[in-house]
Design a protein around this motif. Structure first.
Motif, PDB file in Angstrom:
ATOM      1  N   GLY A 307      33.572 -19.651  -9.276  1.00 41.99           N
ATOM      2  CA  GLY A 307      34.017 -19.842 -10.102  1.00 41.99           C
ATOM      3  C   GLY A 307      34.200 -18.279 -10.686  1.00 41.99           C
ATOM      4  N   VAL A 308      34.484 -18.449 -11.946  1.00 41.17           N
ATOM      5  CA  VAL A 308      33.972 -17.244 -13.193  1.00 41.17           C
ATOM      6  C   VAL A 308      33.581 -18.229 -14.605  1.00 41.17           C
ATOM      7  N   ASN A 309      32.861 -17.557 -14.497  1.00 43.13           N
ATOM      8  CA  ASN A 309      31.824 -17.412 -16.554  1.00 43.13           C
ATOM      9  C   ASN A 309      32.716 -19.158 -16.855  1.00 43.13           C
ATOM     10  N   THR A 310      33.872 -18.366 -17.867  1.00 41.68           N
ATOM     11  CA  THR A 310      34.186 -19.594 -17.726  1.00 41.68           C
ATOM     12  C   THR A 310      34.942 -21.036 -17.352  1.00 41.68           C
ATOM     13  N   LEU A 311      35.118 -20.995 -16.304  1.00 41.79           N
ATOM     14  CA  LEU A 311      35.341 -22.502 -15.125  1.00 41.79           C
ATOM     15  C   LEU A 311      33.948 -22.785 -15.411  1.00 41.79           C
ATOM     16  N   PHE A 312      33.068 -22.439 -15.237  1.00 43.82           N
ATOM     17  CA  PHE A 312      31.347 -22.662 -15.175  1.00 43.82           C
ATOM     18  C   PHE A 312      31.125 -23.566 -16.502  1.00 43.82           C
ATOM     19  N   ASN A 313      31.587 -23.030 -17.703  1.00 41.80           N
ATOM     20  CA  ASN A 313      30.952 -23.088 -18.943  1.00 41.80           C
ATOM     21  C   ASN A 313      32.252 -23.878 -19.348  1.00 41.80           C
ATOM     22  N   GLY A 314      33.257 -24.387 -19.075  1.00 37.15           N
ATOM     23  CA  GLY A 314      34.518 -25.418 -19.033  1.00 37.15           C
ATOM     24  C   GLY A 314      34.260 -26.803 -18.379  1.00 37.15           C
ATOM     25  N   LEU A 315      33.546 -26.139 -17.040  1.00 36.87           N
ATOM     26  CA  LEU A 315      32.589 -28.041 -16.186  1.00 36.87           C
ATOM     27  C   LEU A 315      32.307 -28.445 -17.369  1.00 36.87           C
ATOM     28  N   GLU A 323      27.649 -36.507 -14.368  1.00 37.16           N
ATOM     29  CA  GLU A 323      27.574 -37.646 -13.901  1.00 37.16           C
ATOM     30  C   GLU A 323      28.431 -37.478 -12.238  1.00 37.16           C
ATOM     31  N   LEU A 324      28.565 -36.459 -11.534  1.00 35.85           N
ATOM     32  CA  LEU A 324      29.434 -36.372 -10.284  1.00 35.85           C
ATOM     33  C   LEU A 324      27.687 -36.069  -9.437  1.00 35.85           C
ATOM     34  N   ASP A 325      28.207 -36.083  -8.335  1.00 36.68           N
ATOM     35  CA  ASP A 325      27.656 -36.478  -7.456  1.00 36.68           C
ATOM     36  C   ASP A 325      26.806 -34.851  -6.736  1.00 36.68           C
ATOM     37  N   PHE A 326      25.343 -34.609  -7.276  1.00 38.06           N
ATOM     38  CA  PHE A 326      25.447 -32.842  -6.350  1.00 38.06           C
ATOM     39  C   PHE A 326      24.963 -32.512  -5.305  1.00 38.06           C
ATOM     40  N   SER A 327      24.365 -33.851  -4.383  1.00 39.57           N
ATOM     41  CA  SER A 327      23.293 -33.337  -3.848  1.00 39.57           C
ATOM     42  C   SER A 327      23.752 -33.069  -2.439  1.00 39.57           C
ATOM     43  N   ARG A 328      24.548 -32.457  -2.192  1.00 42.98           N
ATOM     44  CA  ARG A 328      25.127 -31.771  -1.300  1.00 42.98           C
ATOM     45  C   ARG A 328      25.532 -29.852  -1.598  1.00 42.98           C
ATOM     46  N   LEU A 329      25.345 -30.111  -2.818  1.00 41.79           N
ATOM     47  CA  LEU A 329      26.033 -28.562  -3.849  1.00 41.79           C
ATOM     48  C   LEU A 329      24.427 -27.845  -2.984  1.00 41.79           C
ATOM     49  N   HIS A 330      25.008 -26.354  -2.275  1.00 41.69           N
ATOM     50  CA  HIS A 330      23.480 -25.547  -1.999  1.00 41.69           C
ATOM     51  C   HIS A 330      24.042 -23.978  -2.753  1.00 41.69           C
ATOM     52  N   LEU A 331      25.813 -23.955  -2.792  1.00 43.21           N
ATOM     53  CA  LEU A 331      25.511 -22.131  -3.343  1.00 43.21           C
ATOM     54  C   LEU A 331      26.774 -23.082  -4.627  1.00 43.21           C
ATOM     55  N   THR A 332      26.694 -21.728  -5.364  1.00 45.75           N
ATOM     56  CA  THR A 332      27.558 -21.704  -6.645  1.00 45.75           C
ATOM     57  C   THR A 332      26.921 -20.337  -6.889  1.00 45.75           C
ATOM     58  N   LEU A 333      28.679 -19.822  -6.968  1.00 49.60           N
ATOM     59  CA  LEU A 333      28.762 -18.367  -6.876  1.00 49.60           C
ATOM     60  C   LEU A 333      29.599 -17.511  -8.031  1.00 49.60           C
ATOM     61  N   VAL A 350      22.063 -28.897 -15.075  1.00 49.62           N
ATOM     62  CA  VAL A 350      23.134 -30.305 -14.694  1.00 49.62           C
ATOM     63  C   VAL A 350      23.227 -30.701 -13.238  1.00 49.62           C
ATOM     64  N   THR A 351      23.441 -29.574 -12.001  1.00 50.51           N
ATOM     65  CA  THR A 351      23.286 -29.437 -11.129  1.00 50.51           C
ATOM     66  C   THR A 351      22.521 -29.162 -10.325  1.00 50.51           C
ATOM     67  N   GLY A 352      20.765 -29.069 -10.456  1.00 50.35           N
ATOM     68  CA  GLY A 352      20.640 -28.555  -9.574  1.00 50.35           C
ATOM     69  C   GLY A 352      20.386 -27.359  -8.928  1.00 50.35           C
ATOM     70  N   CYS A 353      21.685 -26.567  -8.411  1.00 50.40           N
ATOM     71  CA  CYS A 353      21.921 -25.435  -8.113  1.00 50.40           C
ATOM     72  C   CYS A 353      21.874 -24.044  -8.961  1.00 50.40           C
ATOM     73  N   THR A 354      21.513 -23.149  -8.252  1.00 57.67           N
ATOM     74  CA  THR A 354      21.254 -22.346  -9.222  1.00 57.67           C
ATOM     75  C   THR A 354      22.580 -21.558  -9.316  1.00 57.67           C
ATOM     76  N   LEU A 355      22.534 -21.234 -10.449  1.00 57.61           N
ATOM     77  CA  LEU A 355      24.311 -20.198 -10.073  1.00 57.61           C
ATOM     78  C   LEU A 355      24.684 -19.118 -10.326  1.00 57.61           C
ATOM     79  N   ALA A 356      24.330 -18.578  -9.024  1.00 60.15           N
ATOM     80  CA  ALA A 356      24.082 -16.571  -8.674  1.00 60.15           C
ATOM     81  C   ALA A 356      25.319 -15.813  -8.998  1.00 60.15           C
ATOM     82  N   GLU A 357      25.016 -15.007  -9.652  1.00 58.82           N
ATOM     83  CA  GLU A 357      26.754 -14.274  -9.936  1.00 58.82           C
ATOM     84  C   GLU A 357      25.972 -12.954  -8.905  1.00 58.82           C
ATOM     85  N   ALA A 358      27.465 -12.540  -8.626  1.00 55.30           N
ATOM     86  CA  ALA A 358      27.310 -11.148  -7.394  1.00 55.30           C
ATOM     87  C   ALA A 358      28.704 -10.256  -8.763  1.00 55.30           C
ATOM     88  N   TYR A 359      28.912  -9.441  -7.551  1.00 54.41           N
ATOM     89  CA  TYR A 359      29.463  -8.054  -8.111  1.00 54.41           C
ATOM     90  C   TYR A 359      30.484  -7.685  -7.753  1.00 54.41           C
TER      91      TYR A 359
END
Length: 564
Positions: A307-315, A323-333, A350-359
Motif C-alpha cells: 500500500g501507500v502511506n495514506t492507506l496504512f494510516n487510514g487502516l 482487533e484483526l488477526d495478524f498472526s500470519r502477516l509477514h510482509l507489509t510493503l 499494532v500488527t507486529g509486522c515491520t512496514l518496509a519502504e520500497a522505491y
C-alpha cells in the motif's frame, strides 16, 4: 566488486546478487507455469467469489481467443483496460497478454479529456470498461481509434443471484452507474463465451516485445506511455520475487490487493510476483471505504499487504482494525510515496509486522530499491537496490559522486523501460544511450549501500502515491476563460501526504473560488484537483517570464484572513 556495490554485503541471506532473466521468455510464460502448477489453488478473490488458477487459465484463454478470433486483433495492437479491482481485470489482462497485445492500463477516474488523450496517444483499438465509467468513454469514443468496446458490471462474475443483486443495487439504489449508450459494445461474459468457440492461438513473445504502455507524467506533465517490455516485467517480477521469496511459501500466500491493478506497484508486486508464487490476490474494489475494507480483512487469512502511506494510516485509524488477526502477516510493503515514521512505528506496534519502504518508478517496472524484510524498525531509507540493479548518485554534470553526497539518483538494470511510446525526444531526456535512467530524484547513499531520498523532482506533487504534474493541472485550469495566469504547487497534507495548491491571477474579476473548483472537478481526476485556491494580483517570474513555483513554495503561508 562489493566496493562499487556496497549493498551486496548487506543483502539478507539467500538473496542472489543477480537474477536469471532468461528463465522466462515472457510474462505469458510465467502465467502458464503458474496456471499449470497451481491449477486447483485460488488465484483471485473479490466480493466473496474466488476463481482458481485453472479457471483463470480457461477464462483468460477464451478472452484471448475472442480478441484474436472474433475481433481479428493482432500481436502488438493496444487494448485499454478501464476498471477498478474486480475479477474481470486479471482475466482481461492475462487474456490480452496471451493474445500478444499491448495492455494500456487506464485510470477509471479519468475525466473525458484525460481519457481521450491516453486512448489517442496509445492508438488503442479496443477497450474493456466497467459500466460505472462507460459514460465517460461515450463522450470521447468517436474521437479515438477505438473499434471494439467490451462493457461489464461489478457483479457480472459473482454468480447468481449475488451478481444480479450487486449490479441492481449499484445502479438503482446507490445510483453510481450513470446511464450510457454504447450500442456497439459487447458484454464481458458474451465475449468469453464467443471466445470459447474459437481455437486458441499461441503467440510467440520474447523479451523485446512490449507488454504494457504504462502512462506517467514523467517530469514534464503531459502523460506519456512508458514502454514496459515482457523482459522488463519478467525481470522485476523475479527481482521482487527473490526479495520476498525467503519469507514466502509457494501456494500459501494471501496478498491483500487494495491499490488498483492499473497502478504499476500493484500490477507487478501483487498481481504478477504473487501469481508466480501461487498466491491468492484478495481484490479490494473500493479501499476508500475503510470500514468495508476492515470487514474484508476480517474474512481473509492474509499474509502480505502492499500500500501507500495514506492507506496504512487510514487502516490504523479505522475502528476494528487493531482487533484483526495478524498472526500470519509477514510482509507489509509501502511504496508510491514516502512512508512516514509515525505511521510505520504505529503499524509495527499494532500488527507486529515491520512496514518496509520500497522505491520505484513507472519507468522501472517499478521496483528499484526495497528494504530488507528482516529489518526490525523503520529506518527512513528506501532500502537496498534489488538484484541485477545498479544505482548511482550523479552530479548535475553527470559525474558519479562520493558516498554520502546528495545528487541525482540514477538506475541501470533489466527493469528499465524501453523508452516512452512515440516520444524519442522525451526518451532521450531521461534515458542515456548507456541505459542509465535519470530519475530526477535527489538522493544519497550511506556506507552500507542504503539509499535515502533527499528531495524529489523539483515540481512534482505526490498525492496518495499518485504523481501530479503542475503543468497538467495548470494547462487544465488555463482553459477557463476567467483565468489569466496560474501556478500549482504541492503543500503538506496530513491525509494524502501532499495536496495541490493553486495560485491564480484572474482575467475576470468576478471569478469565484467555488466556480473554479467546479471547473477543476469537471476537468481533473480527484487527486489532481486543488485543495486550496488563492487569488493573486501577480505571480513571481524569472527574467525570461517563467513563473517561479519555487518562490511560491518557499513563501511563509499567509494568515487565513488575507488568503484571498
Amino acid at each position: 566488486m562489493s566496493n562499487e556495490r556496497p549493498w551486496l554485503d548487506h543483502y539478507p541471506d539467500g538473496i542472489p546478487a543477480q537474477i536469471d532473466i532468461n528463465e522466462y521468455a515472457s510474462v505469458v510464460a510465467v502465467l502458464e507455469e503458474s496456471f499449470e502448477r497451481f491449477r486447483d489453488r485460488p488465484a483471485f478473490s473479490n466480493f466473496g467469489k474466488q476463481i482458481s488458477y485453472g479457471q483463470l487459465e480457461e477464462m483468460s484463454r477464451h478472452f484471448a481467443s475472442y480478441l484474436t478470433g472474433e475481433l481479428k486483433l493482432n500481436k502488438g495492437d493496444r487494448i485499454a483496460l478501464m476498471m477498478p479491482n474486480v475479477l474481470q481485470y486479471p482475466i482481461a489482462l492475462f487474456g490480452a497478454l496471451r493474445a500478444g497485445m499491448i495492455v494500456v492500463n487506464t485510470n477509471p477516474m479519468y475525466t473525458a479529456r484525460e481519457l481521450k488523450h491516453q486512448l489517442e496517444d496509445a492508438g488503442a483499438k479496443a477497450i474493456v470498461v466497467l459500466d460505472n465509467f462507460a459514460a465517460t468513454l461515450q463522450q470521447v469514443v468517436a474521437e479515438t481509434h477505438i473499434e471494439h468496446i467490451v462493457t461489464t458490471g461489478i457483479g457480472d462474475l459473482l454468480g447468481f443471484p449475488k451478481g444480479v443483486l450487486v449490479n441492481f443495487v449499484l445502479k438503482h439504489v446507490k445510483k453510481i452507474v450513470p446511464a450510457f449508450q454504447l450500442p456497439q459494445a459487447v458484454r464481458f461474459r458474451d465475449a468469453l463465451s464467443r471466445g470459447a468457440a474459437h481455437p486458441s492461438l499461441k503467440v510467440a513473445l520474447n523479451h523485446d516485445d512490449i507488454a504494457f504502455l504504462q502512462y506517467t507524467g514523467g517530469t514534464t506533465g503531459v502523460a506519456k506511455g512508458a514502454m514496459l517490455t515482457h523482459g522488463n516485467m519478467v525481470a522485476n517480477m523475479m527481482q521482487a520475487g527473490a526479495w520476498i521469496g525467503a519469507n514466502a511459501k509457494f501456494g500459501e500466500e494471501v496478498i491483500i490487493t487494495a491499490l488498483p491493478l492499473y497502478h504499476i506497484f500493484s500490477l507487478t508486486a501483487n498481481s504478477l510476483a504473487f501469481l508466480r508464487l501461487g498466491g491468492l490476490n484478495w481484490l479490494i474494489t473500493n479501499p476508500r471505504d475503510m470500514p468495508g475494507f476492515v470487514k474484508e480483512l476480517k474474512k481473509s487469512k492474509f499474509t502480505a499487504l502492499t500500500g501507500v502511506n495514506t492507506l496504512f494510516n487510514g487502516l490504523l485509524n479505522t475502528p476494528g482494525f487493531a482487533e484483526l488477526d495478524f498472526s500470519r502477516l509477514h510482509l507489509t510493503l509501502g511504496g508510491g510515496m514516502a512512508v512516514q515514521r509515525a505511521v510505520a512505528e504505529r503499524w509495527k506496534k499494532v500488527t507486529g509486522c515491520t512496514l518496509a519502504e520500497a522505491y520505484g518508478l513507472t519507468e522501472t517496472s517499478p521496483a528499484v530499491c526495497i528494504n530488507p524484510l528482516s529489518i526490525t524498525a523503520y529506518n527512513g531509507s528506501i532500502g537496498l537496490p534489488v538484484p541485477s540493479t545498479d544505482v548511482a548518485i550523479w552530479s548535475e554534470d553527470g559525474q558519479p559522486l562520493p558516498m554520502g553526497e546528495a545528487g541525482e539518483l540514477m538506475v541501470h538494470g533489466p527493469q528499465v523501460m524501453k523508452g516512452y511510446w512515440q516520444r524519442p525526444d522525451e526518451t532521450i531526456k531521461v534515458l542515456g544511450s548507456d541505459g542509465w535512467l535519470h530519475t530526477g530524484d535527489i538522493a544519497r547513499m550511506d556506507a552500507n549501500g542504503y539509499f535515502y531520498i533527499v528531495d524529489r523532482k523539483k515540481d512534482m506533487i505526490l498525492v496518495s502515491g499518485f504523481n501530479v504534474y503542475p503543468n497538467e493541472v495548470e494547462d487544465a485550469v488555463m482553459l477557463h476563460p476567467g483565468v489569466a495566469e496560474v501556478a500549482a504547487i504541492g503543500i503538506t497534507d496530513e491525509h494524502s501526504g501532499e495536496a495541490v495548491k493553486l495560485f491564480v491571477v484572474r482575467k475576470d474579476p468576478s471569478l469565484t473560488i467555488d466556480e473554479l473548483k467546479q471547473f477543476c472537478r469537471d476537468n481533473l481526476t480527484g487527486y489532481k484537483r486543488p485543495k486550496i485556491i488563492e487569488f493573486r494580483d501577480s505571480l513571481p517570474k524569472s527574467n525570461v517570464g517563467k513563473i517561479l513555483r519555487r518562490e511560491l513554495r518557499d513563501e511563509k503561508p499567509m494568515p487565513a484572513a488575507t488568503a484571498g
